[in-house]
Scaffold this active site. Structure first.
Site, PDB file in Angstrom:
ATOM      1  N   ARG A  49       0.805  -1.228   0.000  1.00  0.00           N
ATOM      2  CA  ARG A  49       0.000   0.000   0.000  1.00  0.00           C
ATOM      3  C   ARG A  49       0.837   1.277   0.000  1.00  0.00           C
ATOM      4  O   ARG A  49       1.787   1.419   0.764  1.00  0.00           O
ATOM      5  CB  ARG A  49      -0.909   0.043   1.229  1.00  0.00           C
ATOM      6  CG  ARG A  49      -1.871   1.234   1.117  1.00  0.00           C
ATOM      7  CD  ARG A  49      -2.852   1.313   2.229  1.00  0.00           C
ATOM      8  NE  ARG A  49      -3.857   2.340   1.886  1.00  0.00           N
ATOM      9  CZ  ARG A  49      -4.445   3.122   2.749  1.00  0.00           C
ATOM     10  NH1 ARG A  49      -4.174   3.027   4.030  1.00  0.00           N
ATOM     11  NH2 ARG A  49      -5.320   4.031   2.346  1.00  0.00           N
ATOM     12  N   ALA A  51      -0.389   4.871   0.752  1.00  0.00           N
ATOM     13  CA  ALA A  51      -1.598   5.476   1.299  1.00  0.00           C
ATOM     14  C   ALA A  51      -1.806   6.874   0.725  1.00  0.00           C
ATOM     15  O   ALA A  51      -1.078   7.807   1.067  1.00  0.00           O
ATOM     16  CB  ALA A  51      -1.508   5.543   2.821  1.00  0.00           C
ATOM     17  N   VAL A  53      -5.477   7.936  -0.263  1.00  0.00           N
ATOM     18  CA  VAL A  53      -6.813   8.291   0.207  1.00  0.00           C
ATOM     19  C   VAL A  53      -7.147   7.429   1.423  1.00  0.00           C
ATOM     20  O   VAL A  53      -6.978   6.208   1.380  1.00  0.00           O
ATOM     21  CB  VAL A  53      -7.870   8.082  -0.904  1.00  0.00           C
ATOM     22  CG1 VAL A  53      -9.263   8.382  -0.376  1.00  0.00           C
ATOM     23  CG2 VAL A  53      -7.550   8.965  -2.111  1.00  0.00           C
ATOM     24  N   ASN A  75      -5.400  -1.631  -7.426  1.00  0.00           N
ATOM     25  CA  ASN A  75      -4.498  -0.498  -7.608  1.00  0.00           C
ATOM     26  C   ASN A  75      -5.270   0.507  -8.448  1.00  0.00           C
ATOM     27  O   ASN A  75      -5.478   0.283  -9.639  1.00  0.00           O
ATOM     28  CB  ASN A  75      -3.221  -0.944  -8.331  1.00  0.00           C
ATOM     29  CG  ASN A  75      -2.329   0.227  -8.705  1.00  0.00           C
ATOM     30  OD1 ASN A  75      -2.413   1.298  -8.123  1.00  0.00           O
ATOM     31  ND2 ASN A  75      -1.466   0.020  -9.687  1.00  0.00           N
ATOM     32  N   GLY A  76      -5.726   1.585  -7.821  1.00  0.00           N
ATOM     33  CA  GLY A  76      -6.531   2.505  -8.617  1.00  0.00           C
ATOM     34  C   GLY A  76      -6.964   3.742  -7.874  1.00  0.00           C
ATOM     35  O   GLY A  76      -6.754   3.886  -6.665  1.00  0.00           O
ATOM     36  N   GLU A  77      -7.556   4.649  -8.620  1.00  0.00           N
ATOM     37  CA  GLU A  77      -8.237   5.816  -8.079  1.00  0.00           C
ATOM     38  C   GLU A  77      -9.594   5.892  -8.763  1.00  0.00           C
ATOM     39  O   GLU A  77      -9.655   5.975  -9.992  1.00  0.00           O
ATOM     40  CB  GLU A  77      -7.465   7.114  -8.345  1.00  0.00           C
ATOM     41  CG  GLU A  77      -6.064   7.149  -7.776  1.00  0.00           C
ATOM     42  CD  GLU A  77      -5.046   6.570  -8.732  1.00  0.00           C
ATOM     43  OE1 GLU A  77      -4.993   7.002  -9.900  1.00  0.00           O
ATOM     44  OE2 GLU A  77      -4.317   5.651  -8.318  1.00  0.00           O
ATOM     45  N   ASP A  97     -11.634   5.146  -1.806  1.00  0.00           N
ATOM     46  CA  ASP A  97     -12.412   5.224  -3.038  1.00  0.00           C
ATOM     47  C   ASP A  97     -12.752   3.871  -3.635  1.00  0.00           C
ATOM     48  O   ASP A  97     -13.814   3.704  -4.238  1.00  0.00           O
ATOM     49  CB  ASP A  97     -11.671   6.087  -4.068  1.00  0.00           C
ATOM     50  CG  ASP A  97     -10.221   5.684  -4.241  1.00  0.00           C
ATOM     51  OD1 ASP A  97      -9.515   5.564  -3.222  1.00  0.00           O
ATOM     52  OD2 ASP A  97      -9.768   5.492  -5.380  1.00  0.00           O
ATOM     53  N   ILE A 285      13.724  18.415 -15.440  1.00  0.00           N
ATOM     54  CA  ILE A 285      15.015  17.751 -15.487  1.00  0.00           C
ATOM     55  C   ILE A 285      15.689  18.011 -16.827  1.00  0.00           C
ATOM     56  O   ILE A 285      15.027  18.171 -17.858  1.00  0.00           O
ATOM     57  CB  ILE A 285      14.870  16.224 -15.244  1.00  0.00           C
ATOM     58  CG1 ILE A 285      16.253  15.569 -15.087  1.00  0.00           C
ATOM     59  CG2 ILE A 285      14.052  15.545 -16.358  1.00  0.00           C
ATOM     60  CD1 ILE A 285      16.198  14.145 -14.554  1.00  0.00           C
ATOM     61  N   ARG A 337      14.776   5.002 -23.758  1.00  0.00           N
ATOM     62  CA  ARG A 337      15.426   6.314 -23.857  1.00  0.00           C
ATOM     63  C   ARG A 337      14.680   7.366 -23.039  1.00  0.00           C
ATOM     64  O   ARG A 337      15.273   8.113 -22.260  1.00  0.00           O
ATOM     65  CB  ARG A 337      15.483   6.759 -25.322  1.00  0.00           C
ATOM     66  CG  ARG A 337      16.442   5.987 -26.199  1.00  0.00           C
ATOM     67  CD  ARG A 337      16.285   6.460 -27.639  1.00  0.00           C
ATOM     68  NE  ARG A 337      17.110   5.704 -28.574  1.00  0.00           N
ATOM     69  CZ  ARG A 337      16.948   5.721 -29.887  1.00  0.00           C
ATOM     70  NH1 ARG A 337      15.979   6.460 -30.418  1.00  0.00           N
ATOM     71  NH2 ARG A 337      17.740   5.017 -30.678  1.00  0.00           N
ATOM     72  N   SER A 360       0.932  14.843 -14.776  1.00  0.00           N
ATOM     73  CA  SER A 360       1.801  14.958 -15.950  1.00  0.00           C
ATOM     74  C   SER A 360       0.962  15.045 -17.216  1.00  0.00           C
ATOM     75  O   SER A 360      -0.256  14.874 -17.187  1.00  0.00           O
ATOM     76  CB  SER A 360       2.771  13.775 -16.041  1.00  0.00           C
ATOM     77  OG  SER A 360       2.128  12.647 -16.591  1.00  0.00           O
ATOM     78  N   GLY A 361       1.632  15.283 -18.349  1.00  0.00           N
ATOM     79  CA  GLY A 361       0.940  15.499 -19.623  1.00  0.00           C
ATOM     80  C   GLY A 361       0.889  14.296 -20.533  1.00  0.00           C
ATOM     81  O   GLY A 361       0.566  14.441 -21.726  1.00  0.00           O
TER      82      GLY A 361
END
Length: 560
Positions: A49, A51, A53, A75-77, A97, A285, A337, A360-361
Site C-alpha cells: 500500500r 496510502a 486516500v 491499484n486505482g483511483e 475510493d 530535469i 530512452r 503529468s501530460g
C-alpha cells in the site's frame, strides 16, 4: 498507486510470498498484507500500500462487514466514488475510493462495476460464496496488471511482471502464458475445489474514444453546442479537478512543453480554488543549459509553483541504464530512452521532497496528434485511426514508462489527458480540425483552446515539439548520442542483422543499442518479449525508418 499480487491453484503458494511478492514493494512502501482464506484452497492475495486516500482505513485485501464474502485488491483511483454513493445510496464503511467497487458488484454484478467506474484501476476481486474470481483493468491501462495462466488452471496476477517470473519458472514443463492484462476488459473465473480456475467469461467494456457509460463529471448536455474550444477547456479543467483527491501532497512534472505546462497551470489554478494547504511543487530535469530546463523555469515563474530543477550527467545515464530496463520490463527502444530522465526525476522527488502524487501530460500526443509524423498522415481518417491505435497501445509504451519510472520510487502519477470524457469528446471532433495546421503546427486545436485563457506565456503555448532526447540535452550533446557512446564502451558485440534475427526473430533488434537493451531485458525476462511487446514503437508514414527518434523524420531539426 499500490501493488497487487495473487496466486490461485498452486500448491503451497506461501513459498512465493517471500521471493516474488516483495519484488513490487516499491509500489506500496507504507504497509503490506498477505491473506489466505480457508475457502480458497492453494491461493493467496497480497497487497503493498501507498496510502493516498484514507490512510487509516484503506488497507487491502478489502473486506467489508456488510459483504464479508468479497475480497478485493485494487491499484486505482475511482474519481466518482462519492457520486456513486449518492446515486445508488451506498453505505460506505471507509473513506477509501475503491470500496465503491464492492458495492457496485453486489448491486449490479461485474459488468455493472466496470461500466460505472470513472477512474483508473486494475483489480482482482474474489466472491467466496459464488467461488468466482474477477479481473479488470481500466480502458487505457493507466494502472498495470500482468496475468499468468497455465493450462491446468493456475492463475497469477501482479502489478508488474517481476512479481510473477519466479512463479512462471516453477511451472516449467506446463503450458502457460505470462502477459499484460488487456486494458478495457474484464474476466470471470470459476474457482474449482483445488483452487485452480476456469475461465467462463472474457469481455471488453470500453474501447479508446468510446462515450463513457457512467454519469459524467460534466453532463454532456451542459457542453456548448459546436463550441469546441470552450468544451476542450471545460473538460480538461474538469479532468484535472477530479484528480485532486488525495491526502498526500500533490505536485507536477514540468518539461516546459505544451502538455505538461497546460496540466501544471490548470493544477495550480484548481488547487487554489480547492484551498489546497500548500504550494504546488513542480519538477523539471535536463542536462546543463537544456531547452526543457529554460522553458520549464519560465512556466514555473508564470504560474507560481515551488520549482525544482534536476541536473543530470552522462555518468548518471550510464549508472542507471540497466536498472531502468529492469524497472520497465520492456526492450522497446524509445521507451527506454525516454524513461531515463523520468526515472532520475522520480528518484529526486522521492529523496528530497514530500510530494507523493504527480500530475503529468502523458496521453496528449496520442489524443491530439502531437507526434511530428502526423504531418505526413495521408488524410484525416488515417490520422484519426492512428490516434486510436496509439491509445489502444499506450499501456505498452508511454503509459508503461510513466507508471514504472514513478512507481519505482513510490510515487503516484495522474494523467488528465487520458480522462475518458475528455478523450471521447476530443476524438469526436471533426478529423480535419484535429490535424496539424498547415502540416506544421501540431495540436493546433488544443493550443487554440487556451490561447486567450492566460494560463501560459504565449511562446510556451505555441512552443514547437522537441524530441525528448534533445529537449533534456545540453547544447553540446543529445541523450541519443550519449547512449550510443555508453553502449559502444560497455558492449563489445558487433551488431549484425542476420545474427540478431536468428537470435531474436520477434522484435529483432535494429541496432547495436537495441541489441544491448534486448540482452539486458532477457537477463530478467527470458523469452518473454514475445508476450510483452508486439512491435517496437515506430512513427507511421516514414519510409525505411528503423529508429523511433524524431530526429529521423524529415520535419525535425536534430540537435547533436
Amino acid at each position: 498507486m499500490c501493488g497487487i499480487w495473487a496466486i490461485f491453484g498452486l500448491e503451497n503458494p506461501q513459498k512465493f510470498c517471500a521471493c516474488t511478492f516483495p519484488k513490487i514493494g516499491h509500489r506500496g512502501p507504507d504497509a503490506f498484507r498477505i491473506e489466505c482464506d480457508r475457502k480458497l484452497k492453494n491461493s493467496c492475495l497480497g497487497f503493498h500500500r501507498l496510502a493516498i486516500v484514507d490512510p487509516i482505513w484503506g488497507m487491502q485485501p478489502l473486506r467489508l462487514h456488510l459483504y464479508p464474502h468479497v475480497m478485493l485488491i485494487c491499484n486505482g483511483e475511482i474519481y466518482n466514488y462519492k457520486s456513486l454513493k449518492d446515486e445508488f445510496g451506498f453505505e460506505y464503511e471507509t473513506k477509501v475510493d475503491v470500496e465503491s467497487i464492492v458495492h457496485l458488484y453486489e448491486k449490479f454484478g461485474i459488468e455493472g462495476v466496470v461500466k460505472n467506474l470513472d477512474g483508473v484501476f486494475s483489480f482482482c476481486m474474489v466472491d467466496l460464496e459464488e467461488k468466482k474470481v474477477f479481473l479488470a483493468r481500466d480502458p487505457y491501462g493507466v494502472r498495470p496488471m500482468f496475468k499468468l495462466i497455465s493450462k491446468s488452471g493456475v492463475l497469477g496476477i501482479c502489478s508488474e511482471a517481476k512479481g510473477l517470473v519466479d512463479v512462471e519458472h516453477d511451472l516449467n514443463g506446463e503450458e502457460r502464458t505470462l502477459a499484460p492484462f488487456k486494458p478495457g476488459t474484464y474476466e470471470e473465473y470459476n474457482v474449482l475445489d483445488n483452487g485452480k480456475v476456469k475461465l467462463v467469461r472474457q469481455a471488453s467494456f470500453h474501447k479508446p474514444g468510446d462515450r463513457p457509460s457512467f454519469k459524467t463529471y460534466v453532463p454532456f448536455e451542459n457542453l456548448a453546442p459546436a463550441d469546441h474550444l470552450s468544451n476542450i477547456r471545460t473538460l480538461l479543467t474538469a479532468a484535472v479537478k477530479k484528480r485532486l483527491m488525495a491526502d498526500r501532497r500533490i505536485g507536477c512534472l514540468l518539461s516546459g512543453g505544451l502538455d505538461s505546462s497546460l496540466i501544471a497551470s490548470l493544477l495550480v489554478r484548481e488547487a487554489k480554488k480547492e484551498n489546497v494547504p500548500y504550494k504546488v511543487q513542480s519538477f523539471s530535469i535536463g542536462m546543463d543549459d537544456s531547452p526543457d530546463l529554460k522553458a520549464a523555469r519560465k512556466v514555473a515563474d508564470f504560474i507560481g509553483t515551488e520549482h525544482h530543477e534536476i541536473i543530470f550527467t552522462e555518468e548518471d545515464v550510464e549508472r542507471i541504464l540497466d536498472d531502468v530496463i529492469y524497472t520497465l520490463e520492456t526492450p522497446d527502444i524509445t521507451t527506454i530512452r525516454a524513461s531515463i530522465p523520468m526515472y532520475l526525476i522520480s528518484k529526486y522527488i522521492q529523496d528530497n521532497t514530500d510530494t507523493t502524487v504527480l500530475f503529468s501530460g502523458e496521453g496528449a500526443d496520442e489524443v491530439a496528434q502531437g507526434y511530428i509524423y502526423f504531418r505526413d498522415a495521408p488524410d484525416s481518417s488515417s490520422a484519426h485511426e492512428e490516434s486510436i491505435r496509439l491509445l489502444s497501445e499506450i499501456y505498452m509504451f508511454d503509459g508503461l514508462r510513466a507508471d514504472r519510472t514513478t512507481s519505482s520510487q513510490s510515487l503516484e502519477l495522474r494523467v488528465p489527458f487520458l480522462d475518458l470524457q475528455f478523450t471521447n469528446y476530443y476524438l469526436s471532433i471533426e478529423g480535419s480540425l484535429r490535424q496539424p495546421k498547415d502540416k506544421s503546427i501540431e495540436k493546433y486545436l488544443l493550443r487554440s483552446a487556451f490561447d486567450k485563457d492566460d494560463l501560459l506565456p504565449h511562446d510556451i503555448l505555441w512552443r514547437p515539439k522537441e524530441a525528448f532526447s534533445d529537449g533534456v540535452a545540453s547544447q553540446k550533446k543529445s541523450l541519443f548520442v550519449i547512449l550510443q557512446e555508453i553502449i559502444d564502451r560497455r558492449f563489445s558485440e558487433k551488431y549484425e542483422k542476420i545474427s540478431a534475427t536468428k537470435k531474436y526473430p520477434h522484435c529483432t533488434p535494429t541496432s547495436k543499442e537495441s541489441l544491448y537493451y534486448r540482452e539486458i531485458f532477457e537477463k530478467s525476462f527470458e523469452k518473454l518479449a514475445d508476450n510483452f511487446l508486439p512491435h517496437f514503437w515506430m512513427p507511421r508514414w516514414v519510409k525505411g525508418v528503423t529508429d523511433p527518434s524524431a530526429r529521423f523524420i524529415k520535419h525535425y531539426d536534430a540537435k547533436d
